[in-house]
Write a protein that holds these residues in place. Structure first.
Motif, PDB file in Angstrom:
ATOM      1  N   LYS A 218      34.907  48.444  51.787  1.00 13.45           N
ATOM      2  CA  LYS A 218      36.022  48.849  50.940  1.00 13.45           C
ATOM      3  C   LYS A 218      36.948  47.670  50.658  1.00 13.45           C
ATOM      4  CE  LYS A 218      39.772  52.215  50.598  1.00 13.45           C
ATOM      5  NZ  LYS A 218      40.441  53.358  51.242  1.00 13.45           N
ATOM      6  N   VAL A 219      37.209  46.872  51.665  1.00 16.63           N
ATOM      7  CA  VAL A 219      38.097  45.720  51.472  1.00 16.63           C
ATOM      8  C   VAL A 219      37.494  44.753  50.462  1.00 16.63           C
ATOM      9  CG1 VAL A 219      39.130  43.734  52.625  1.00 16.63           C
ATOM     10  CG2 VAL A 219      39.054  45.946  53.791  1.00 16.63           C
ATOM     11  N   SER A 220      36.204  44.448  50.627  1.00 17.60           N
ATOM     12  CA  SER A 220      35.542  43.522  49.688  1.00 17.60           C
ATOM     13  C   SER A 220      35.469  44.109  48.298  1.00 17.60           C
ATOM     14  CB  SER A 220      34.129  43.195  50.195  1.00 17.60           C
ATOM     15  OG  SER A 220      34.186  42.559  51.453  1.00 17.60           O
ATOM     16  N   PHE A 221      35.252  45.448  48.229  1.00 21.59           N
ATOM     17  CA  PHE A 221      35.191  46.104  46.919  1.00 21.59           C
ATOM     18  C   PHE A 221      36.526  45.979  46.198  1.00 21.59           C
ATOM     19  CE2 PHE A 221      36.297  49.964  44.538  1.00 21.59           C
ATOM     20  CZ  PHE A 221      35.415  49.836  43.473  1.00 21.59           C
ATOM     21  N   GLU A 222      37.630  46.253  46.937  1.00 17.64           N
ATOM     22  CA  GLU A 222      38.937  46.184  46.302  1.00 17.64           C
ATOM     23  C   GLU A 222      39.215  44.770  45.808  1.00 17.64           C
ATOM     24  OE1 GLU A 222      40.651  48.622  45.484  1.00 17.64           O
ATOM     25  OE2 GLU A 222      39.851  50.250  46.714  1.00 17.64           O
ATOM     26  N   THR A 223      38.763  43.781  46.547  1.00 22.07           N
ATOM     27  CA  THR A 223      38.950  42.381  46.131  1.00 22.07           C
ATOM     28  C   THR A 223      38.155  42.087  44.874  1.00 22.07           C
ATOM     29  OG1 THR A 223      39.308  41.690  48.419  1.00 22.07           O
ATOM     30  CG2 THR A 223      38.696  39.981  46.844  1.00 22.07           C
ATOM     31  N   SER A 224      36.879  42.506  44.857  1.00 24.84           N
ATOM     32  CA  SER A 224      36.023  42.269  43.676  1.00 24.84           C
ATOM     33  C   SER A 224      36.512  43.070  42.479  1.00 24.84           C
ATOM     34  CB  SER A 224      34.568  42.650  44.008  1.00 24.84           C
ATOM     35  OG  SER A 224      34.066  41.810  45.016  1.00 24.84           O
ATOM     36  N   LYS A 225      36.994  44.277  42.757  1.00 28.98           N
ATOM     37  CA  LYS A 225      37.494  45.125  41.674  1.00 28.98           C
ATOM     38  C   LYS A 225      38.693  44.468  40.999  1.00 28.98           C
ATOM     39  CE  LYS A 225      39.356  49.755  40.772  1.00 28.98           C
ATOM     40  NZ  LYS A 225      39.726  51.045  41.394  1.00 28.98           N
ATOM     41  N   LYS A 226      39.586  43.918  41.846  1.00 25.82           N
ATOM     42  CA  LYS A 226      40.760  43.245  41.278  1.00 25.82           C
ATOM     43  C   LYS A 226      40.348  42.000  40.475  1.00 25.82           C
ATOM     44  CE  LYS A 226      45.273  41.360  42.584  1.00 25.82           C
ATOM     45  NZ  LYS A 226      45.150  40.218  41.694  1.00 25.82           N
ATOM     46  N   SER A 227      39.386  41.255  41.024  1.00 28.13           N
ATOM     47  CA  SER A 227      38.914  40.061  40.303  1.00 28.13           C
ATOM     48  C   SER A 227      38.307  40.450  38.961  1.00 28.13           C
ATOM     49  CB  SER A 227      37.888  39.311  41.145  1.00 28.13           C
ATOM     50  OG  SER A 227      38.470  38.840  42.335  1.00 28.13           O
ATOM     51  N   LEU A 228      37.516  41.534  38.960  1.00 31.53           N
ATOM     52  CA  LEU A 228      36.898  41.989  37.710  1.00 31.53           C
ATOM     53  C   LEU A 228      37.956  42.451  36.721  1.00 31.53           C
ATOM     54  CD1 LEU A 228      34.403  42.651  36.036  1.00 31.53           C
ATOM     55  CD2 LEU A 228      34.285  44.869  37.206  1.00 31.53           C
ATOM     56  N   ALA A 229      38.960  43.182  37.229  1.00 32.19           N
ATOM     57  CA  ALA A 229      40.036  43.660  36.338  1.00 32.19           C
ATOM     58  C   ALA A 229      40.794  42.491  35.732  1.00 32.19           C
ATOM     59  CB  ALA A 229      40.979  44.562  37.133  1.00 32.19           C
ATOM     60  N   ASP A 230      41.036  41.460  36.566  1.00 29.30           N
ATOM     61  CA  ASP A 230      41.737  40.277  36.030  1.00 29.30           C
ATOM     62  C   ASP A 230      40.907  39.597  34.939  1.00 29.30           C
ATOM     63  OD1 ASP A 230      43.808  40.761  37.762  1.00 29.30           O
ATOM     64  OD2 ASP A 230      43.140  39.314  39.288  1.00 29.30           O
ATOM     65  N   CYS A 231      39.585  39.483  35.202  1.00 29.59           N
ATOM     66  CA  CYS A 231      38.704  38.840  34.201  1.00 29.59           C
ATOM     67  C   CYS A 231      38.628  39.671  32.930  1.00 29.59           C
ATOM     68  CB  CYS A 231      37.308  38.647  34.782  1.00 29.59           C
ATOM     69  SG  CYS A 231      37.235  37.393  36.078  1.00 29.59           S
ATOM     70  N   LEU A 232      38.526  40.989  33.061  1.00 29.82           N
ATOM     71  CA  LEU A 232      38.450  41.867  31.889  1.00 29.82           C
ATOM     72  C   LEU A 232      39.761  41.880  31.126  1.00 29.82           C
ATOM     73  CD1 LEU A 232      36.409  44.897  33.283  1.00 29.82           C
ATOM     74  CD2 LEU A 232      35.632  43.133  31.677  1.00 29.82           C
ATOM     75  N   LYS A 233      40.861  41.693  31.851  1.00 25.95           N
ATOM     76  CA  LYS A 233      42.159  41.625  31.179  1.00 25.95           C
ATOM     77  C   LYS A 233      42.201  40.434  30.219  1.00 25.95           C
ATOM     78  CE  LYS A 233      47.108  41.303  32.127  1.00 25.95           C
ATOM     79  NZ  LYS A 233      48.135  41.190  33.190  1.00 25.95           N
TER      80      LYS A 233
END
Length: 798
Positions: free
Chosen positions: A353-368
């Motif tokens: 879950k911790v790694s997912f939240e980190t990757s999710k945030k990175s993906l959201a930043d890139c998609l932004k």
């Protein structure tokens, strides 16, 4: 020396607790002393007690004493039934078992024998000098010189260093044990149900490895959450991202740069982009519908539509249509970005879950950023749409397609990992518990400076080992010197001298020159055997008294053999006067006094003794009377003396301090008076019932002795019962009843055997005892008080 003996079970002794039984009037526990006299009637347990001490001498429990338990306490440590070998006490016991083992001929004159022994023979100056030199070298603790004194010092150092090491080691062990039991075992998060000091030692070994790294606070929290985690269903979603900006970019780039011109341009519209856009929007609202302007209400020129159509050519219309189509694609792509990732962290296990939240945030930043690039492209197209005849510059993109794809791949990998964790969840929990526990152990050993303690304990162990080595080497040297003493003494041994010494004792102390113990060669002349002779011939049919004399003289002579001579002996003599007449009893006392008990005067005037500790037990009151005169060691400097009585109450023997009437006065008369005095109160039967059962005989014997001296004249009309009548009053009915009960009930059963099958009438006995005591006091209060004093009771005043 021995101080106490506790007997759980040994023959007639059961549950003898010394500290409870052996207390004086001041409630102070009294111990064995250097000289100890024990009195007890036959079958009271004296010989049984001596067998405990003989077991210490022989190193084995007597036959038929299986299951016995006892502890003998002494200055060299306690000895139990399981530690009879190597206890360090030199014990020599004379009792029935000694006679049976060494002088079986006296018991069975058909098949028995007398074991030979040797004593030191004629002095040899060279050997004597060598022995003396060794004894000086050995020295002793009392003189504070020699190897034995040095050994004592080394023993103290060994014990001190051993104690220091044990204390430090035990302290560390206690800390480990406490943490294992009270902390880890009680922590149900990671503490196993079975966890002890061995477990924590194993864990310490694990955390000491170079590969071990303790968990951080955050990692510990993750592990704790994992332990709370239940199995989750598999995640069926995946992240699939197909960026269309490249294809859109190609179309948009051409649209933004396409060059078009109106057929007949309206310069005013070209100059005002906003106006051109306003006109373009108004054309569909007016064409084919109105002749007037919807805004200003003025009539439209008749050629307005031809003019406008010339300005807005088909080419511009196509461009606008293409731009609208491209804008639609961009809008669709922008909307699509919000659907690239719909997963939430609750579907993952704690660690993913911790790694997912980190990757999710990175993906959201890139998609932004990606979305911003789309919005910029859309703005550029909107500007071109509003300025159809003017090209617009292509915006610069800032998004990273590779990073977006990498984030997607990472999330998909986490999905796969989380799905795979379901099958390994219990294994992962086990690993998490171990990691948490090992982190706890690592923190704990840091808090108690475990490594430093190990170094300190190792140093103390080295000190202890060195001290023990020094002690062992010193002890070995003493044993070597003692072995040399034995070897030299062996050169002086003479078995014939052993027999001669027995004969000397028989002749000197008892005047028996007819009976002798002779050392004769066997048939092969390879050995010597002992034989009892009378007037030069083999003696048989010896009396019990002769057997007693020979046996005890044998024992005394045997104390001079090399294994005994010169040692600090603890000597136990059990009833040596069996079947001896009065003269021989006195001579037996004289032998013990002269050769064992009497102190040796040193050159400085002080006393030294031939024994370390002496026990003498007897059932004979005459012998006990002589023992009153035995040389007593000084209480302050030489260990003092103590008197005990061995009694059998019911089926169990007990040891107690000897009453003063036996210790100080030594007559049966005092004893009988004490037994009657014990019966004056009914409550005394609860503590000891023996005096009440023996009351009749004790009273009859006491009155016979007491009244004989009061009325010494004797004829047929002046027998014992006539004296009772005279003393108590012939007219007193109580006296007459007393005479009858003494004669017919209290001390006899043959005329009324049924009384022997009934309980003793305690109240009636107490009544009779008080009647007799009161009468004696009334007749002669001075004699009565003297009797009370002899048994340690206070005087009577009324």
């Amino acid at each position: 020396m021995f101080s106490q003996v506790d007997i759980g079970s040994f023959g007639s002794f059961t549950d003898l607790a010394w500290k409870k039984s052996l207390k004086d009037a001041g409630n102070t526990v009294q111990n064995f002393k250097r000289l100890n006299v024990l009195y007890g009637r036959n079958y009271s347990g004296k010989t049984t007690l001596s067998r405990i001490f003989r077991a210490l001498e022989t190193g084995r429990i007597p036959l038929n004493y299986v299951g016995s338990t006892f502890t003998v306490h002494g200055d060299k440590g306690d000895v139990t039934q399981s530690g009879l070998a190597g206890h360090g006490y030199d014990v020599r016991v004379y009792n029935r078992d000694f006679v049976n083992e060494n002088l079986s001929f006296l018991v069975n004159q058909t098949n028995g024998e007398i074991k030979t022994f040797a004593i030191v023979g004629e002095k040899n100056k060279e050997i004597e000098d060598a022995l003396a030199a060794i004894q000086v070298k050995l020295g002793n603790v009392e003189s504070k010189a020699g190897l034995r004194y040095e050994l004592e010092a080394k023993k103290k150092e060994r014990d001190r260093t051993k104690g220091n090491h044990k204390t430090a080691s035990t302290s560390l062990e206690d800390k480990l044990r406490s943490h294992a039991n009270d902390k880890i075992k009680q922590n149900r998060t990671y503490g196993p149900a079975v966890y002890n000091i061995d477990s924590i030692k194993k864990d310490i070994g694990s955390v000491k490895k170079a590969s071990f790294t303790p968990l951080t606070t955050e990692e510990q929290a993750v592990k704790v959450n994992l332990l709370k985690q239940e199995a989750l269903p598999d995640i069926t979603d995946t992240v699939s991202i197909n960026l269309k900006i490249e294809s859109i970019n190609k179309v948009a780039e051409e649209l933004l740069s396409r060059s078009i011109k109106p057929t007949q341009a309206i310069q005013e519209l070209l100059n005002e982009t906003a106006l051109q856009a306003w006109v373009k929007q108004g054309i569909p609202l007016h064409k084919d519908k109105r002749d007037t302007c919807a805004f200003c209400r003025q009539d439209l020129p008749h050629d307005i539509w031809q003019v406008l159509d010339s300005h807005f050519s088909k080419e511009s219309t196509d461009l606008e249509s293409s731009i609208d189509s491209c804008l639609t694609s961009i809008t669709t792509e922008i909307q699509a970005t919000s659907g690239f990732l719909t997963l939430n962290g609750d579907k993952f296990y704690a660690e993913e879950k911790v790694s997912f939240e980190t990757s999710k945030k990175s993906l959201a930043d890139c998609l932004k950023v990606y979305k911003q690039d789309l919005e910029a492209l859309k703005a550029a197209l909107d500007r071109r749409k509003n300025t159809l005849f003017q090209p617009v510059a292509m915006p610069v993109f800032r998004h990273d397609s590779t990073a977006i794809q990498r984030c997607a791949d990472d999330i998909n990998a986490l999905i796969a990992k989380s799905n795979g964790r379901t099958s390994s969840l219990e294994k992962d929990k086990t690993a998490a518990r171990e990691s948490l526990r090992l982190t706890d152990v690592a923190s704990f050993i840091g808090d108690i400076t475990y490594d430093s303690e190990l170094v300190r304990i190792a140093g103390l162990k080295t000190d202890s080992d060195n001290a023990n080595t020094a002690y062992t080497e010193a002890e070995a040297e003493i044993l070597k010197q003692e072995a040399e003493v034995t070897r030299l003494q062996g050169q002086q041994k003479d078995e014939r001298k052993g027999a001669k010494r027995v004969n000397d004792l028989l002749n000197h102390f008892f005047g028996h020159d007819g009976i002798k113990l002779e050392a004769k060669d066997n048939a092969e002349k390879t050995a010597v055997k002992f034989e009892v002779t009378r007037d030069g011939k083999s003696a048989y049919n010896l009396s019990e008294g002769e057997c007693s004399l020979i046996a005890f003289c044998y024992f005394i002579a045997k104390l001079e053999e090399p294994d005994s001579k010169g040692k600090d002996l603890i000597i136990y003599i059990d009833d040596p006067i069996s079947s001896l007449d009065g003269n021989h009893i006195f001579f037996m006392f004289s032998l013990i006094e002269s050769l064992i008990a009497k102190p040796i005067k040193n050159t400085d005037g002080s006393n030294s003794y031939r024994y370390k500790q002496l026990f003498i037990s007897t059932h004979n009151l005459d012998f006990l009377k002589y023992l009153k005169k035995i040389s007593l060691p000084n209480e302050k400097n030489h260990g003092g003396s103590q008197h005990f009585i061995v009694e059998r109450n019911g089926g169990s023997s007990q040891i107690s301090l000897m009453p003063s009437y036996l210790r100080d006065y030594i007559t049966e008369f005092n004893y009988l008076f004490h037994q009657i005095y014990k019966c004056r109160n009914q409550g005394g039967a609860n503590e000891s019932h023996e005096p009440f059962y023996g009351f009749g005989n004790n009273l009859r014997k006491f009155l016979e002795a007491f009244l004989f001296f009061k009325f010494p004249y004797h004829d047929d009309k002046n027998d014992a019962f006539e004296r009772i009548k005279k003393f108590f009053g012939e007219e007193d009915p109580t006296a007459i009843a007393l005479v009858n009960r003494l004669n017919n009930e209290f001390s006899h059963l043959e005329s009324i055997p049924d009384r022997g099958f009934k309980p003793v009438e305690i109240p009636e006995i107490s009544k009779v005892a008080n009647y007799v005591l009161d009468k004696i006091y009334a007749t002669d209060s001075a004699q009565y008080n003297s009797l009370l004093k002899s048994i340690g009771e206070p005087e009577r005043t009324h």
